[in-house]
Enzyme design. Structure first.
Site, PDB file in Angstrom:
ATOM      1  N   TYR A 161       0.713  -0.960  -0.103  1.00  0.00           N
ATOM      2  CA  TYR A 161       0.113  -0.056   0.231  1.00  0.00           C
ATOM      3  C   TYR A 161       0.713   1.269  -0.068  1.00  0.00           C
ATOM      4  CZ  TYR A 161      -3.634  -3.211   1.443  1.00  0.00           C
ATOM      5  OH  TYR A 161      -4.458  -4.400   1.740  1.00  0.00           O
TER       6      TYR A 161
ATOM      7  N   LEU B 117     -17.700  -3.648   2.336  1.00  0.00           N
ATOM      8  CA  LEU B 117     -18.942  -2.680   1.752  1.00  0.00           C
ATOM      9  C   LEU B 117     -18.735  -2.687   0.327  1.00  0.00           C
ATOM     10  CD1 LEU B 117     -18.351   0.042   4.667  1.00  0.00           C
ATOM     11  CD2 LEU B 117     -20.335  -1.622   4.478  1.00  0.00           C
ATOM     12  N   GLY B 118     -18.338  -3.699  -0.393  1.00  0.00           N
ATOM     13  CA  GLY B 118     -18.202  -3.637  -1.876  1.00  0.00           C
ATOM     14  C   GLY B 118     -17.399  -2.542  -2.494  1.00  0.00           C
ATOM     15  N   ARG B 119     -16.122  -2.133  -1.798  1.00  0.00           N
ATOM     16  CA  ARG B 119     -15.342  -1.140  -2.138  1.00  0.00           C
ATOM     17  C   ARG B 119     -16.160   0.210  -2.056  1.00  0.00           C
ATOM     18  NH1 ARG B 119     -10.758  -3.655  -3.545  1.00  0.00           N
ATOM     19  NH2 ARG B 119     -10.913  -5.747  -4.026  1.00  0.00           N
TER      20      ARG B 119
END
Length: 277
Positions: free
Chosen positions: A61, A142-144
Site C-alpha cells: 500500500y 462494503l463492496g469497495r
C-alpha cells in the site's frame, strides 16, 4: 447508534482481536491520492480509542508508506513488546493452498473478500477455514464503497482511483448493480440503519469467527461502521439480503484480471520448486 466493540478469537491459535478492524489501504493507495498524515493519524488514534485493535496494512500500500504511517503512532512497537505478533495468515488463498499451508504450520486467519456482492468464497474456502479452525478476515465488506454510497460513488473517482478500472464500476454494470443498492437501502430504512451498517451487519452475522475490516478515511464513517455492531438481523432478514445480492445477481468480475485472486493464484506443487544449488 452506540456500540461496544467486543473482542473475538480467530483461529485455533487464539489470535484475539476486536470484532471489527480498520482497513488502512485507502489512506495511502489505490482509492485516489494518499491522504495527509495530519488527517490520518487522528483517525487511527480515534479507532484505537474506540476499541479497535486490528489495523490492516501491507507493504504494497503506497508502496511502503502505509506501514510507515501506522508505525508513527507507535502501536507496532507495543504489539511486539506484548508478544502479539506471532501468528501466520494467508490472503486470497485457494482451499487447497490453505490445507497445504496449515499442514506445515497452523494458519490463524485467512483474509478474503466477502460481502453481499462478493460471495464466491462461500462454496469451498469458508467451509475449509471452518473445518480447520481458521479465522476469517473479510476485506471490502462494503463492496469497495458501493454498498454504502451506491452508483453515485463513481462520480467522485479521481484519476488515481483504481476502482474506475474494475468491471463492477463500469457504467454498463453500475446501471445493473444499482438495483442491489436500492434494495439494500430499502431494507436498511426498515431496520433503522444506513445501507453501510446493514451490509456490515450481514458480514458480522456470518459468525464469531469473522472479522470485517471496512476501510475509511473519515472519523464519522468509522463511527458509523462501529454502529453496525448494534444492528440485529433475523434469519428472515439474512435470507432476504442473500436472495437479492447473490453471486449470480451481481454484474462484473471483482478485478477483471487487474489483480490475482484465489482463483488464479494457486501455489505450485513443491516438486516443481527449484532449490538453490
Amino acid at each position: 447508534m452506540a456500540a461496544t466493540i467486543k473482542r473475538i478469537k480467530l483461529g485455533t491459535q487464539g489470535l484475539e482481536v476486536s470484532a471489527q478492524g480498520l482497513g488502512c489501504m485507502g489512506m495511502s493507495a489505490f482509492y485516489g491520492p494518499p491522504k495527509s498524515e495530519e488527517q490520518m493519524i487522528p483517525l487511527i488514534h480515534h479507532a484505537i480509542n474506540s476499541g479497535i485493535t486490528f489495523l490492516d496494512t501491507s507493504d504494497m500500500y503506497g508502496p511502503h508508506t502505509n506501514e510507515i504511517l501506522l508505525g508513527k503512532m507507535g502501536e507496532l512497537k507495543n504489539l511486539v513488546e506484548e508478544g502479539k505478533i506471532k501468528y501466520i495468515g494467508l490472503s486470497e488463498a485457494s482451499a487447497s493452498t490453505i490445507r497445504r499451508a496449515h499442514a506445515v504450520h497452523p494458519i490463524s486467519v485467512v483474509q478474503l473478500e466477502w460481502s453481499l456482492w462478493t460471495r464466491d468464497v462461500e462454496t469451498d474456502i469458508i467451509p475449509t477455514c471452518r473445518e480447520l479452525g481458521i479465522g476469517i478476515v473479510a476485506y471490502s465488506p462494503l463492496g469497495r464503497g458501493f454498498l454504502s454510497t451506491g452508483p453515485k460513488i463513481t462520480e467522485n473517482f479521481s484519476e488515481a482511483d483504481y476502482r474506475q478500472n474494475l468491471p463492477r464500476f463500469k457504467p454498463e454494470n453500475v446501471e445493473h448493480n444499482k438495483q442491489i443498492f436500492e434494495r439494500v437501502s430499502e431494507i436498511a430504512a426498515r431496520k433503522g440503519c444506513t445501507p453501510a451498517q446493514l451490509a456490515l451487519a450481514w458480514v458480522h452475522h456470518q459468525g464469531d469467527d469473522v472479522c470485517p475490516i471496512p476501510g475509511t478515511t473519515k472519523i464519522e464513517n468509522l463511527n458509523q461502521n462501529i454502529g453496525a455492531l448494534s444492528v440485529k438481523l433475523t434469519p428472515q432478514d439474512m435470507t432476504e439480503l442473500e436472495s437479492l445480492a447473490s453471486e449470480q445477481s451481481v454484474k462484473g468480475d471483482r478485478y477483471g484480471g487487474l489483480s490475482p485472486t484465489w482463483m488464479d493464484s494457486e501455489t505450485p506443487p513443491l516438486s516443481s520448486w527449484k532449490r538453490p544449488q
